[in-house]
Design an enzyme around this catalytic site. Sequence first.
Site, PDB file in Angstrom:
ATOM      1  N   ASP A  36       5.426  15.383 -22.467  1.00 21.27           N
ATOM      2  CA  ASP A  36       4.126  14.729 -22.396  1.00 21.27           C
ATOM      3  C   ASP A  36       3.024  15.750 -22.123  1.00 21.27           C
ATOM      4  O   ASP A  36       1.951  15.699 -22.738  1.00 21.27           O
ATOM      5  CB  ASP A  36       4.157  13.663 -21.294  1.00 21.27           C
ATOM      6  CG  ASP A  36       2.868  12.882 -21.227  1.00 21.27           C
ATOM      7  OD1 ASP A  36       2.533  12.192 -22.206  1.00 21.27           O
ATOM      8  OD2 ASP A  36       2.185  12.949 -20.184  1.00 21.27           O
ATOM      9  N   LYS A  56      -0.231  17.010 -24.493  1.00 20.19           N
ATOM     10  CA  LYS A  56      -1.612  17.003 -24.002  1.00 20.19           C
ATOM     11  C   LYS A  56      -2.247  18.383 -24.118  1.00 20.19           C
ATOM     12  O   LYS A  56      -3.406  18.518 -24.534  1.00 20.19           O
ATOM     13  CB  LYS A  56      -1.642  16.519 -22.553  1.00 20.19           C
ATOM     14  CG  LYS A  56      -1.289  15.052 -22.393  1.00 20.19           C
ATOM     15  CD  LYS A  56      -1.238  14.646 -20.918  1.00 20.19           C
ATOM     16  CE  LYS A  56      -0.905  13.173 -20.769  1.00 20.19           C
ATOM     17  NZ  LYS A  56      -0.823  12.758 -19.346  1.00 20.19           N
TER      18      LYS A  56
END
Length: 809
Positions: A672, A676
């Site tokens: 994740d 990002k």
Amino acid sequence: MRVLKFGGTSVGSAEAIARVKDIVASLKDEAVVIVVSALGGVTDRLIRMANMACEGDEACISELQLIINTHEELINNLFESENAAEVRALVSSEIEELDTLVKGVFLIRELSRKSLDRISGMGERLSSRIIASYLGANWYDSRNYIKTSFEFGRNQVVYEKSEQLLSKLKGSLGRLSLFPGFISSNGKGESTTLGRGGSDYTASLLAAAFDADVLEIWTDVDGFMTADPKVISRAYCIDHLSYSEAMELSHFGAKVIYPPTIIPAYRNKIPIRIKNTFNPSAKGTLISEQSESGARQIKGISSIKDVTLITVQGIGMVGVPGISMRLFSCLARVEVNVVLISQASSENSISMVIDSSRSDVAVRAIREEFKPELDKKQISRIMQEDEMAVIAIVGEKMKQTTGIAGQLFNSVGKNGVNIYAIAQGGSEINISFVIKEKDLRKALNAIHEAFFLSQYQRLNLFLAGKGTVGSKVLDKISTQAQKLMADNRLRIRLVGIAGSRSMILNREGLYPDTVIQQLEKEGVPGCINDFKNKIIEMNVANSVFVDCTASEEVADIYLQLLEANISVVTANKIASSSSYQHYSRLKRTAAEKGVKFYFETNVGAGLPVISPINDLVRSGDRIVRLQAVLSGTLNYIVNEMSEIKPLSEVILEAKQKGYSEPDPRIDLSGTDVVRKLLILARESGYKLEQEDVEVEPFVPVEYLSQPSLEDFMEKVKELDELFEDRRQRLYLEGKRLRYAASLEDGKAKVGMVEVDKTHPFYELEGSNNIILIWSENYNLHPMQIKGYGAGADVTASGVFADIIKVANV
């Protein structure tokens, strides 16, 4: 004196005719001239019956009897038995004549123009006799006063002769006089007709000859509408039009009034009022010499469907005199009416719009006329494009008003509607253009919103995902609706929602408060690709697709939506962190199509992170370094670990509170954070791929690769002591553990870092995120963005902010 015309729907039944009587009675002692059409649908039935007779179809006799029965039934409903017999006797000659005509056509299998005129005009002869008797009006045969000659393939009114005959009649008219519309006669006394909508024309001729105070056209609508209400539910009645505005709107499809009707009234400066027989209290539309002061620049939008665009092109046309004359003369010879003309300034092409039913005839005529030029390649091609539509915007105040055309074409262009031809007259009261018929609804809605509802902008949302974030977005739509209309002049309307296996769509809108329950009860089975196809097929103006899922399958449809001029707002990181080629294609497509692709919540949930980076880059600044804590989940874990709350327990707690993904291993793997960081790097101008990012997982890979989540949660307990030892060591050293991302010199890295009290990461609490940005301008002290970085509420707020930004940017 007033002249009142009542159309077919206004006299279509005994109840409707009773309404006519009430309207006439309300005028009391005022002299009134009434013009009536045939009963609703009768003229079409007469023409169909005549053609059946010509083809030898015996069913024409049955159709004849049905028409006779319709009128006899009307007489029985309007009159007592004794009076009914008198009226039946009054119309018997018309019925006998109709019977003879139809049977004659059937016998000889030939339908001449003269015979068709006599048959098609019989509806007005019958209805006017019946209604005159019911109202107690003096009946006059319009054929004795309105004279025509056959010219250019149609019956043309001989104004001077008609006015002369009507003027002689004027002095002998009583208080209530009634004329059949539509019918006329030629110099030989033979019955003719004035064309479809000719009853309006009859009324206007009478109003002009009798110098009436007003001409009232009574129909089944309140007046001219700003657009077709069948297409645009928010269309409303226009109070006032000039003669020119009404003529333009009528020519381009507004079927409220027959266009030639306006000419006699205009010549004699007689105002026309459109009224609704079924809503007589409505103000209606007034048509007069001048448009009212203070009116909008655009008064109305009209459109025509089922047309064909024909383009004649070739360099041999440039500078050659007589080309246009030959082109339109050959079309006139085969009785093809041209709706719109557009010619290139270089003279190498002429485009025209005609009725689709005549397109083949027109193309053959043009090919025959220009055969020599085609053989010599002076004319290179004759193109025929079917399934087209024409839209016209009309308004006297468009004259010399700057920006109208720009606003018009911007409103349709940003919705992906391609324009094939444009025409604007020197009078500047009309701009007309040609589009594909499939785009008509979308274009009309976009234009109507731009010019008539410009105080409000509407966005039509299609939502994918009804989970935690999706449901929160629905709450935002519901609770913020009134505030957005009041403060931002923005109407947000939900028109579609899809879950994992079902969907529901409604062009008129769905209620966000109850739509999830409605989806469960009424949803149509289908996958996300089915939902995407439905969205594109609906072709709604100002469409926005909102993705509140974490699905790769949903992310895969973005490109097709953007290509269909549908904006995309997403909390799903997959598309923007996929291959750089795909990411850049999505951004490029959105820019080329003039739609929006927003994904602010991909990083930092509700924190404004991407927008400031975009602003820096657009201003010419260059971002040289990034440091960030981008996982609210992992920051929560490192902050909550303690002697009494080990790692495994905190991971479970983060999952239960909704901070982590449903499977926490996605967060713990660092995937994740990698996504990002990749998005931030790309928005900063760095062309990085996922494999370019150096990754240290939060926990070792062997723990993440457990076969099930339950297995992982059990095995990760083995790390509790290790993490607690490290926490205690750092505590003694005055440091804290953070899982951070960095970008420097084009190199990206994700992993554990240990920071002391001097570092901005040290005091980062709970599930907060922090992003530090160094640029050429912010080189000594970085720009710092800090706040909540996880949770459905803040993510939904960020998504909602992006939706609003679609409208405002």
